[in-house]
Design a protein around this motif. Structure first.
Motif, PDB file in Angstrom:
ATOM      1  N   ASP A   1       0.816  -1.222   0.000  1.00 57.99           N
ATOM      2  CA  ASP A   1       0.000   0.000   0.000  1.00 57.99           C
ATOM      3  C   ASP A   1       0.849   1.270   0.000  1.00 57.99           C
ATOM      4  O   ASP A   1       0.319   2.347  -0.249  1.00 57.99           O
ATOM      5  CB  ASP A   1      -0.956   0.016   1.189  1.00 57.99           C
ATOM      6  N   GLU A   2       2.103   1.175   0.284  1.00 59.57           N
ATOM      7  CA  GLU A   2       2.935   2.381   0.406  1.00 59.57           C
ATOM      8  C   GLU A   2       3.485   2.730  -0.986  1.00 59.57           C
ATOM      9  O   GLU A   2       4.304   1.994  -1.543  1.00 59.57           O
ATOM     10  CB  GLU A   2       4.063   2.099   1.389  1.00 59.57           C
TER      11      GLU A   2
ATOM     12  N   ASN B   1       5.695   4.785  -2.305  1.00 56.85           N
ATOM     13  CA  ASN B   1       7.149   4.857  -2.513  1.00 56.85           C
ATOM     14  C   ASN B   1       7.790   3.482  -2.539  1.00 56.85           C
ATOM     15  O   ASN B   1       8.717   3.214  -3.300  1.00 56.85           O
ATOM     16  CB  ASN B   1       7.801   5.709  -1.445  1.00 56.85           C
ATOM     17  N   ILE B   2       7.295   2.600  -1.674  1.00 55.76           N
ATOM     18  CA  ILE B   2       7.864   1.255  -1.614  1.00 55.76           C
ATOM     19  C   ILE B   2       7.500   0.484  -2.880  1.00 55.76           C
ATOM     20  O   ILE B   2       8.322  -0.230  -3.450  1.00 55.76           O
ATOM     21  CB  ILE B   2       7.380   0.519  -0.345  1.00 55.76           C
TER      22      ILE B   2
ATOM     23  N   PRO C   1      -4.417  -1.923   3.802  1.00 53.20           N
ATOM     24  CA  PRO C   1      -5.752  -1.424   4.074  1.00 53.20           C
ATOM     25  C   PRO C   1      -6.809  -2.452   3.678  1.00 53.20           C
ATOM     26  O   PRO C   1      -6.666  -3.140   2.671  1.00 53.20           O
ATOM     27  CB  PRO C   1      -5.857  -0.166   3.187  1.00 53.20           C
TER      28      PRO C   1
ATOM     29  N   ALA D   1       6.695  -4.466   8.175  1.00 55.88           N
ATOM     30  CA  ALA D   1       7.417  -3.435   8.930  1.00 55.88           C
ATOM     31  C   ALA D   1       7.360  -3.733  10.427  1.00 55.88           C
ATOM     32  O   ALA D   1       7.936  -3.042  11.242  1.00 55.88           O
ATOM     33  CB  ALA D   1       6.815  -2.059   8.641  1.00 55.88           C
ATOM     34  N   ARG D   2       6.575  -4.752  10.795  1.00 58.55           N
ATOM     35  CA  ARG D   2       6.514  -5.122  12.221  1.00 58.55           C
ATOM     36  C   ARG D   2       7.506  -6.237  12.441  1.00 58.55           C
ATOM     37  O   ARG D   2       7.213  -7.397  12.189  1.00 58.55           O
ATOM     38  CB  ARG D   2       5.108  -5.574  12.593  1.00 58.55           C
TER      39      ARG D   2
ATOM     40  N   LYS E   1      11.105  -5.163   6.750  1.00 59.20           N
ATOM     41  CA  LYS E   1      11.473  -3.859   6.208  1.00 59.20           C
ATOM     42  C   LYS E   1      12.327  -3.147   7.238  1.00 59.20           C
ATOM     43  O   LYS E   1      12.040  -3.289   8.434  1.00 59.20           O
ATOM     44  CB  LYS E   1      10.217  -3.026   5.926  1.00 59.20           C
TER      45      LYS E   1
ATOM     46  N   HIS F   1       6.232  -0.136  12.886  1.00 62.01           N
ATOM     47  CA  HIS F   1       5.693  -0.032  11.529  1.00 62.01           C
ATOM     48  C   HIS F   1       5.885   1.369  10.971  1.00 62.01           C
ATOM     49  O   HIS F   1       6.346   1.562   9.852  1.00 62.01           O
ATOM     50  CB  HIS F   1       4.215  -0.408  11.535  1.00 62.01           C
TER      51      HIS F   1
ATOM     52  N   THR G   1       8.495   1.892   7.784  1.00 59.59           N
ATOM     53  CA  THR G   1       7.952   2.172   6.454  1.00 59.59           C
ATOM     54  C   THR G   1       8.754   3.270   5.731  1.00 59.59           C
ATOM     55  O   THR G   1       9.245   3.025   4.629  1.00 59.59           O
ATOM     56  CB  THR G   1       6.463   2.511   6.561  1.00 59.59           C
TER      57      THR G   1
ATOM     58  N   SER H   1      11.654   2.868   2.303  1.00 60.99           N
ATOM     59  CA  SER H   1      11.776   3.649   1.069  1.00 60.99           C
ATOM     60  C   SER H   1      13.173   4.259   0.969  1.00 60.99           C
ATOM     61  O   SER H   1      13.807   4.233  -0.075  1.00 60.99           O
ATOM     62  CB  SER H   1      10.735   4.780   1.046  1.00 60.99           C
TER      63      SER H   1
ATOM     64  N   GLU I   1      -7.713   5.004   5.295  1.00 60.82           N
ATOM     65  CA  GLU I   1      -6.778   3.912   5.077  1.00 60.82           C
ATOM     66  C   GLU I   1      -6.220   3.941   3.658  1.00 60.82           C
ATOM     67  O   GLU I   1      -6.852   4.408   2.717  1.00 60.82           O
ATOM     68  CB  GLU I   1      -7.486   2.578   5.303  1.00 60.82           C
ATOM     69  N   GLY I   2      -5.083   3.373   3.566  1.00 57.78           N
ATOM     70  CA  GLY I   2      -4.540   3.153   2.245  1.00 57.78           C
ATOM     71  C   GLY I   2      -3.902   4.364   1.595  1.00 57.78           C
ATOM     72  O   GLY I   2      -3.345   4.262   0.525  1.00 57.78           O
TER      73      GLY I   2
ATOM     74  N   SER J   1      -1.227   7.467   1.900  1.00 56.73           N
ATOM     75  CA  SER J   1      -0.112   8.003   2.647  1.00 56.73           C
ATOM     76  C   SER J   1      -0.378   9.468   2.913  1.00 56.73           C
ATOM     77  O   SER J   1      -0.191  10.317   2.048  1.00 56.73           O
ATOM     78  CB  SER J   1       1.189   7.850   1.840  1.00 56.73           C
TER      79      SER J   1
END
Lengths: 122, 895
Positions: free
Chosen positions: A10-11, A13-14, A57, A84-85, A105, B679, B683, B687, B846-847, B849
């Motif tokens: 969902d990110e 940039n990633i 999400p 990321a956890r 991550k 998290h 995140t 990146s 959600e979803g 950034s």
């Protein structure tokens, strides 16, 4: 034509970073950024490998993995989980649910590529 | 010729013999081989202390003066003994069950442990007994003088007062030695009882010997003697019916109330069955004692020159006939009578004085702690010894003061009348539950005063304490107050007069006082115990064992100590006794041990009462009950303390459980928080790392891509910085360590500042405001307030999904607060998320950034709390709607 990978993340940039390094390595890359219809996306794209984020999400990566492992078509599909956890229990859970590989991550680009090559020999 | 020296030697040898007998009896009693001490014969003989020197010598004198009237002195006790079933048996039973130590103890116990009453009775007993002791000293002195006169070789003056002194001192010594050797809880004195039993034999034998000599040796046989009696004046005397009845009643009363008689009758009694034997044996003894009284008197009057003291006939008749050895025996008989009476009287009185006068005073002055000290025993013994010496000293003093001239019988009757005053209180106490302490005190007081006035004081003779004028005309000439003619009743015998008035008024006042006063609870309980003693106490003989009682004891012990422990105790004891099974004999040692064990569970008093109740050895006295009540009260207090402690523990346990739940919850929250922090940190770092590796490893990148990726790294680095700033800010706010910079300002400028900072100017979000309504002065931390507004505006900018986003900022004053609403025209927040919107990391959109970590609203909530206001979400406003409420104090301060 190279192997086909679906990135569920969902990110933005990633997604962009992973797409860039995979395409440079010769992978065909599709992306999907929502948890709700991720299983359908897998079915639609029929990839050789899935990179799956845990915190998505709509639906968690664990639930999606469970569904994938329950379906005969995707039972043996290689799935690389990214999260990321970085706690030990997350890794255990992922392995128990049938993740082919589990990475925390932030990852090293080289490691990701190496893992992919392991999971889908050319 | 009679030798005075020989007499002294014989006396000393006799005393030595008494010592030896008393000593051996004590030793035997200590070793538990004292069965003979419990025999009815010894008991009966010990009662013979009733027959004092007065009886031994005085009866003959009495007969010589007043004829057959002396018999009344024997008649009274005989009646009491014959009627033992009604009175004596009850007294003895009460004495045993209530552990009575003296007549004073009995009366005070009966009337609610009244020490006043005990002191009063003690005083009266001492006053009443003193003349009697003087009488004994006098008789010994007189008889000694008779011997001295008969011994021409003697240089001792005939009426030496030193004789009385020596005798008094010797008796004090003997009494102290055997009466206060040890403290026995039951106040029994085996040695003394044995010695007086021996003396009883001696005096009876002596009197019979003299009688036989007089009848057959002097009188010439029975018939001749009878003829002499008929010829003498004694045979002619008329009987005074009133005096006879009065004297019989008086002697009966005295037999019960004399301290020394109470001592041997009740206190020294080992066994109720002794009474049955004594009821006929003692009257027989008295009859034997009186058998030869008249012959001796008649012969004495004939043989001896006129003017010879008839009180000494028993001694002087043999002396005049040259029968030295018989005279010596007779002397020993009189000596025995005197000494046995004095010894027992002194013991009885010293017990009363030490128990009711000395100890209470000492305990009061020594305070509570002294009661347990070991030296109480020494103190009691010392008190008794001193009391004995003082009592004998008083007797000697009375002897000196009264001049020793009065007839023996007269002194004896004064004493009788004195102690007879106890009778109404005593009899009323054991037969009438309505008798009260007030009545007893009033009756005793009345009787005592009348006795003193009409009998004791006049007995000192004219001119000593009562002038002749008072005797003849009454004090201040008031005739009806004449000591021997009270209330105008004249012509009565002075003794009968005194007894009638004192005992009569005593009884009337006692009954009236009892009827008019109301007894205290303890008195009523004791009264019931005394009057109904036969219902409350079992047969004292019945406790001597039996498995039935052992079984009862075991059942009780099981309840108290638990079955296992109780059975183990009983089995061990049975094995120790060599018995098969689990029930031991209830020996005294075992009972003591059991009591000790039980007292660990229920307290000593209760244990004692329970064992006593089962064994039937003693009823549960009121004292026991009160002790039990005390223990129970202590236990209840202890138990309520335990209860309070238990409640406290429950409360603390509850608090601990709550704290634990809180901690568990906090721990879960902490884990979730850490997980989320991880998290949120990882995140952007992902990146940054990925793109920095790309920049490093891909030299063929276009400059456009390079710039783009570098920008991403830069943005993500800023995002990380913001996150850390927010975290630190929240941490400071939550810990309450934030320092607020309160200053005056206007709301409108705060909102201006927030709108500018939120960076909406170049964006498409429109903001609608009413600047005039916003013009409100306030005192607050304006920067923090602006931070809240910036957050809300930024949220609207980020999340409002309307095609033409619009944010309305509405300000209103409501009561004590100013309200600022931020309402946009977007879709708003889903209902199920509204509750979570202010929680940390709860990003609703959600979803996407949004560049935030989900801490903004949490920070807003903390800031508003610090500023004394609040921030809430307003549901149902169309779009997302937040309301900020500022407290009035902050607002008013600036207006």
């Amino acid at each position: 034509m190279g192997k086909h990978v679906l990135v569920i993340e969902d990110e933005p940039n990633i997604i962009e970073a992973i797409s860039f390094i995979l395409m440079r390595d010769g992978w065909a890359v599709h992306t999907h950024s929502n948890g709700n219809d991720a299983v359908a996306a897998v079915a639609a794209h029929d990839p050789d490998l899935v990179i799956l984020d845990v915190m998505l999400p709509g639906r968690s990566g664990y639930d999606i993995l469970t569904d994938l492992r329950a379906a005969p078509a995707t039972r043996d599909l290689p799935v690389l989980m990214l999260t990321a956890r970085g706690q030990a229990k997350d890794r255990e859970l992922a392995e128990r649910l049938g993740a082919s590989r589990f990475m925390t991550k932030p990852f090293s680009n080289a490691e990701v590529l190496e893992a992919l090559r392991d999971l889908v020999p050319s | 010729m009679a030798s005075l020296n020989l007499l002294i030697v014989v006396c000393l040898v006799y005393v030595a013999l008494l010592f030896a007998v008393a000593f051996m009896a004590e030793r035997a009693a200590l070793r538990g081989r004292a069965a003979f001490l419990r025999s009815s014969v010894v008991y009966t003989l010990s009662l013979s202390i009733y027959c004092t020197a007065w009886t031994f010598y005085g009866a003959v004198g009495y007969a010589a003066r007043s004829g057959m009237e002396y018999l009344t002195i024997y008649l009274g006790p005989t009646l009491v003994m014959v009627g033992w079933w009604w009175v004596l048996r009850k007294l003895v039973r009460i004495g045993r069950t209530q552990r009575i130590t003296s007549v004073a103890d009995l009366i005070s116990s009966r009337y609610g442990k009244s020490n006043t009453l005990a002191v009063f009775v003690t005083a009266l007993a001492v006053i009443g007994t003193t003349p009697y002791i003087a009488l004994q000293l006098q008789s010994v002195t007189l008889s000694f003088a008779s011997f001295a006169r008969a011994d021409p070789s003697s240089a001792v003056p005939a009426d030496s007062r030193s004789t009385a002194l020596w005798v008094a001192m010797g008796l004090a010594f003997f009494t102290i030695l055997f009466g206060t050797r040890n403290l026995d809880a039951n106040e029994r004195h085996h040695g003394v009882v044995m010695a007086i039993a021996l003396e009883a034999v001696v005096k009876l034998f002596a009197l019979l010997a003299v009688g036989v000599f007089v009848v057959w040796g002097v009188g010439g046989g029975i018939e001749a003697t009878l003829a002499r009696i008929d010829a003498s004046e004694i045979g002619q005397w008329q009987m005074d019916g009133g005096r006879w009845a009065g004297l019989t009643m008086l002697s009966a009363a005295a037999f019960l109330t004399l301290p020394r008689m109470f001592q041997v009758l009740v206190v020294e009694n080992e066994d109720e069955h002794q009474l049955r034997t004594a009821s006929w044996a003692f009257p027989a003894y008295l009859m034997a004692m009186s058998l030869f009284v008249v012959p001796i008197a008649v012969v004495g009057l004939e043989v001896l020159p006129p003017g010879a003291n008839p009180d000494q006939f028993v001694l002087t008749v043999p002396l005049s006939q040259g029968q030295d050895k018989l005279a010596m025996l007779s002397f020993l008989g009189g000596f025995s009578s005197a000494t046995s009476m004095v010894i027992v009287a002194a013991i009885a009185l010293s017990t009363m004085v030490s128990n009711h006068v000395v100890m209470p005073i000492w305990l009061r002055f020594a305070g509570g702690g002294a009661a347990v000290a070991g030296d109480v025993r020494h103190l009691v013994l010392l008190a008794r010894r001193v009391s004995i010496a003082v009592i004998l000293g008083l007797g000697y003093l009375y002897y000196r003061v009264s001049g020793g001239g009065t007839a023996l019988a007269a002194i004896g009757l004064v004493s009788f009348a004195g102690v007879a005053q106890f009778l109404p209180a005593l009899m009323g106490g054991i037969f009438w539950r309505g008798a009260t302490r007030i009545g007893a005190l009033a009756g005793l007081g009345t009787g005592f005063v009348i006795w003193c006035y009409s009998l004791l004081l006049p007995s000192f003779g004219g001119g000593i304490l009562m002038t002749d004028a008072v005797m003849a005309y009454g004090p201040w000439g008031i005739a009806w107050l004449r000591p021997q003619a009270l209330f105008g009743i004249e012509g009565l015998d002075p003794l009968v007069h005194a007894v009638m008035w004192s005992l009569g008024l005593n009884t009337v006042v006692f009954v009236t006082g009892s009827l008019l006063s109301f007894p205290q609870p303890l008195e009523r309980l004791q009264g019931a115990q005394f009057v109904n003693v036969f219902e409350h106490s079992g047969n004292p003989q019945s406790w001597s064992g039996g498995t039935a009682q052992s079984e009862d004891l075991l059942i009780m012990a099981q309840r108290m100590m638990g079955p296992a422990q109780a059975q183990a105790l009983f089995q061990a004891e049975a094995a120790r006794q060599g018995l098969a099974g689990y029930l031991p004999e209830p020996t005294p040692e075992f009972l003591q041990r059991l009591e000790r064990e039980l007292s660990g569970a229920v307290g000593a008093a209760t244990a004692h009462a329970m064992v006593g109740q089962i064994m039937g050895a003693a009823t549960v006295s009121v004292e026991d009950l009160l002790a039990v009540a005390d223990e129970t009260a202590q236990m209840m207090e202890y138990s309520s303390q335990l209860e309070a402690k238990s409640a406290e523990l429950t409360r603390i346990a509850g608090q601990l459980r709550e704290a634990n739940e809180k901690l568990t919850k906090l721990s879960v929250q902490k884990d979730a928080f850490l997980s989320q922090i991880s998290h949120e940190l990882r995140t952007p770092m992902t990146s940054i790392r990925a793109f920095s590796e790309i920049l490093r490893d891909a030299p063929d990148l276009s400059s456009h891509d390079m710039t783009k990726y570098a920008s991403i790294i830069h943005d993500e680095a800023l995002r990380l910085t913001r996150l850390l700033d927010d975290l630190l800010d929240l941490s400071v706010l939550e810990s309450g360590q934030v320092s607020l910079n309160m200053r005056d300002g206007r709301l409108v400028s705060v909102i201006d500042q927030a709108v500018a900072a939120a960076g909406v100017a170049e964006e498409r979000l429109t903001i609608r405001r009413d600047r005039t309504r916003e013009d409100i002065g306030l005192t607050s931390d304006l920067d923090r307030l602006a931070q809240v507004f910036i957050n809300l505006i930024a949220n609207a900018r980020k999340y409002c999904d309307a095609t033409a986003p619009l944010l309305s900022i509405e300000v209103a004053q409501r009561g004590n607060a100013v309200v600022v609403d931020f309402v946009d025209n977007g879709a708003g927040i889903p209902t199920d998320s509204q509750a979570l919107v202010f929680e940390k990391f709860s990003r609703v959109a959600e979803g996407e950034s949004a560049g935030g970590a989900g801490l903004g609203l949490a920070i807003c909530r903390e800031i508003m709390a610090r500023l004394g206001g609040e921030i809430t979400y307003l549901p149902g406003q169309g779009g997302a709607a937040f309301r900020v409420i500022l407290p009035v104090a902050a607002m008013r301060a600036a207006q």
